[in-house]
Scaffold this motif. Sequence first.
Motif, mmCIF file in Angstrom:
data_model
loop_
_atom_site.group_PDB
_atom_site.id
_atom_site.type_symbol
_atom_site.label_atom_id
_atom_site.label_comp_id
_atom_site.label_asym_id
_atom_site.label_seq_id
_atom_site.Cartn_x
_atom_site.Cartn_y
_atom_site.Cartn_z
ATOM 1 N N GLU A 37 19.034 51.061 187.078
ATOM 2 C CA GLU A 37 18.519 52.101 186.183
ATOM 3 C C GLU A 37 17.054 51.826 185.828
ATOM 4 O OE1 GLU A 37 19.545 53.272 181.654
ATOM 5 O OE2 GLU A 37 21.271 53.267 183.024
ATOM 6 N N GLN A 48 15.295 57.932 180.977
ATOM 7 C CA GLN A 48 16.466 57.052 180.924
ATOM 8 C C GLN A 48 17.727 57.823 181.306
ATOM 9 O OE1 GLN A 48 19.263 56.807 178.608
ATOM 10 N NE2 GLN A 48 19.980 54.998 179.711
ATOM 11 N N HIS A 52 19.878 56.941 184.541
ATOM 12 C CA HIS A 52 21.275 56.555 184.332
ATOM 13 C C HIS A 52 22.209 57.406 185.197
ATOM 14 C CE1 HIS A 52 24.744 54.916 182.228
ATOM 15 N NE2 HIS A 52 25.214 56.153 182.183
ATOM 16 N N MET A 55 21.892 56.238 188.777
ATOM 17 C CA MET A 55 22.526 54.935 188.911
ATOM 18 C C MET A 55 24.041 55.078 188.959
ATOM 19 S SD MET A 55 24.428 52.633 186.976
ATOM 20 C CE MET A 55 24.075 53.164 185.312
#
Length: 96
Positions: A37, A48, A52, A55
């Motif tokens: 991430e 983020q 995320h 990921m």
Amino acid sequence: MQEAQKVESSLETNRFSAPNWATIVWNDPINTMQYVETVFMRHFGYSQANAHALMMRVHVEGSAQVSQGAKERMEADVLAMHGFGLRATIEPVENA
């Protein structure tokens, strides 16, 4: 004059019909989810939340497309992912 327009038109068509390329990151048993991430945020500038989500796709589905564009740019992204210790490949993307 007409010949120049034909050549220019042909170059324009080739430029837009050339295939796109994608950088694919693959799951591996070594790197932590947090690390992957962080790499996505650092290299690609993803938020983020986006990092995320990508990921998690890598983790759950085994791979994720993390970038798309010109072949040279995708080759640079793949090399960068390798530099971070991630498994990554480049694949052609069919034009829709």
